[in-house]
Design an enzyme around this catalytic site. Structure first.
Site, PDB file in Angstrom:
ATOM      1  CD  GLU A  46      -2.992  -0.685  -0.138  1.00 53.08           C
ATOM      2  OE1 GLU A  46      -3.070   0.466  -0.569  1.00 53.08           O
ATOM      3  OE2 GLU A  46      -3.592  -1.643  -0.665  1.00 53.08           O
ATOM      4  CD  GLN A  51       2.001  10.532  -3.858  1.00 57.16           C
ATOM      5  OE1 GLN A  51       2.642   9.832  -3.082  1.00 57.16           O
ATOM      6  NE2 GLN A  51       1.871  11.816  -3.697  1.00 57.16           N
ATOM      7  CG  LEU A  89       9.507   2.118  -5.628  1.00 55.18           C
ATOM      8  CD1 LEU A  89       9.206   1.455  -4.304  1.00 55.18           C
ATOM      9  CD2 LEU A  89       8.249   2.123  -6.484  1.00 55.18           C
ATOM     10  CE1 TYR A  91       5.828  12.319  -5.271  1.00 56.14           C
ATOM     11  CE2 TYR A  91       5.857  10.272  -6.532  1.00 56.14           C
ATOM     12  CZ  TYR A  91       5.543  11.606  -6.426  1.00 56.14           C
ATOM     13  OH  TYR A  91       4.942  12.234  -7.475  1.00 56.14           O
ATOM     14  CE1 TYR A 129      -6.920   3.652  -0.876  1.00 53.33           C
ATOM     15  CE2 TYR A 129      -4.594   3.640  -0.278  1.00 53.33           C
ATOM     16  CZ  TYR A 129      -5.645   3.133  -1.021  1.00 53.33           C
ATOM     17  OH  TYR A 129      -5.428   2.108  -1.878  1.00 53.33           O
ATOM     18  CG  ASP A 147      -7.987   4.891  -4.869  1.00 55.46           C
ATOM     19  OD1 ASP A 147      -9.191   4.846  -5.237  1.00 55.46           O
ATOM     20  OD2 ASP A 147      -7.130   4.112  -5.303  1.00 55.46           O
ATOM     21  CB  CYS A 202     -19.362   1.497 -20.410  1.00 52.99           C
ATOM     22  SG  CYS A 202     -18.781   3.069 -19.728  1.00 52.99           S
TER      23      CYS A 202
HETATM   24  S1  SF4 Z   1     -20.561   1.635 -16.723  1.00 48.41           S
HETATM   25 FE1  SF4 Z   1     -18.762   2.737 -17.424  1.00 48.41          FE
HETATM   26  S2  SF4 Z   1     -18.793   4.673 -16.293  1.00 48.41           S
HETATM   27 FE2  SF4 Z   1     -20.199   3.288 -15.243  1.00 48.41          FE
HETATM   28  S3  SF4 Z   1     -18.968   2.340 -13.655  1.00 48.41           S
HETATM   29 FE3  SF4 Z   1     -18.882   0.987 -15.413  1.00 48.41          FE
HETATM   30  S4  SF4 Z   1     -17.052   1.621 -16.567  1.00 48.41           S
HETATM   31 FE4  SF4 Z   1     -17.541   3.257 -15.109  1.00 48.41          FE
END
Ligand code: SF4
Length: 327
Positions: A46, A51, A89, A91, A129, A147, A202
């Site tokens: 972690e 970064q 690495l 940082y 986090y 995050d 998506c």
């Molecule tokens: S549908 Fe697309 S925009 Fe919505 S959470 Fe899934 S990948 Fe992200």
């Protein structure tokens, strides 16, 4: 009506958890820190992943663990050895904090690693986090992490530009109580591999039918404008030694690390021996390396080439020395 809306939201949340966890079980990346739930290893991964890209961490993680396989070994090490193992690495404050925290666990806490996110936050270098990530992954504490990836996923899912405490609250509502560590990793994995900043995938998303935007959240992905800079260093080798300078201990960035002497561009009258590119956060450097001494730099040292790999070098110095086949 209100009760109806609430119950439909709860069942959507439940479907979201199930889909996300099933997807994670099938598609999670095979990463070395996912082999077990040892708190020291989870903690180390972690801290390294802050970064820094997963691919860059992979090799460093294994190398660091080989050098310091236990928290006891890390606590007993001298700081320059820890910085040398961290070299590349960037940082370096993270390495110093990691070392200080290891000493605190082995000293003040009698070797007992804290088990709750609340206790973990008392260790140097562990914020909200990281504490939540370690406590959920290593000890099954049902506490959510947020995050940049999780925030983006939650904004797109809800279609609202939520931020600050609202994101943490929403992440906590969604949290899968029976598998909190996997759920947190799955959220981050979705953001890192599917719901990516520029063009979310998506069609591959396991929760697309529960998503309010399918990636169309106007203005969600502000492109970060990279700055460009040109910089020159002098690479002076004599016999088996290289001339390096140590960064002052009072600097905020990489204090005490070793690097090649920087030369003003106007002083770089010698021909450029090699050029390379280097990026640090939002700055892209075009680096020119001239062969020969740096005018007017007297505070450096001649370092034997055989000692270079044991020295805490800056990432850029390491890159230059590698490109010049010196290490
Ligand atoms: S549908 Fe697309 S925009 Fe919505 S959470 Fe899934 S990948 Fe992200």
């Amino acid at each position: 009506m209100k009760r109806q809306q609430e119950s439909s939201r709860n069942s959507d949340d439940q479907r979201f958890r199930e889909r996300l966890l099933t997807w994670f079980d099938r598609h999670k990346r095979d990463l070395p820190w996912r082999q077990d739930r040892d708190p020291y290893r989870v903690w180390l991964s972690e801290i390294m992943l802050q970064q820094t890209r997963v691919e860059a961490v992979r090799e460093h993680y294994l190398r660091f663990l080989k050098r310091f396989p236990t928290i006891k070994k890390l606590a007993a090490a001298r700081e320059p050895s820890v910085l040398a193992a961290w070299s590349g690495l960037g940082y370096y404050r993270r390495a110093r904090m990691l070392h200080a925290a290891a000493r605190k666990v082995m000293g003040e806490l009698g070797g007992k690693f804290p088990r709750t996110s609340h206790e973990l936050r008392a260790l140097p270098g562990i914020g909200r986090y990281t504490a939540a990530a370690i406590a959920s992954i290593a000890f099954d504490e049902p506490v959510a992490v947020v995050d940049g990836n999780v925030e983006r996923v939650l904004q797109r899912l809800s279609g609202r530009r939520i931020g600050g405490e609202d994101v943490w609250r929403r992440a906590q509502e969604l949290q899968a109580l029976e598998r909190p560590g996997d759920f947190n990793q799955a959220m981050m994995e979705l953001g890192a591999t599917v719901c990516v900043p520029r063009q979310p995938k998506c069609l591959l998303c396991p929760v697309s039918d529960l998503c309010a935007t399918r990636g169309e959240l106007p203005g969600a992905d502000k492109a970060i404008r990279q700055r460009k800079r040109e910089i020159h260093y002098a690479l002076d080798c004599r016999g088996d030694s290289v001339f390096l300078v140590q960064r002052p201990a009072a600097l905020r960035l990489m204090p005490g690390m070793w690097e090649l002497p920087e030369v003003a561009i106007t002083d770089a009258s010698s021909p450029v021996h090699l050029t390379l590119r280097h990026s640090i956060t939002v700055t892209d450097y075009r680096v020119g390396v001239i062969a020969g001494p740096a005018p007017e730099i007297t505070n450096g040292c001649w370092i034997a080439k055989s000692r270079l790999t044991k020295l805490p070098l800056t990432g850029l110095a390491r890159k230059i020395l590698r490109s010049a086949s010196i290490i």
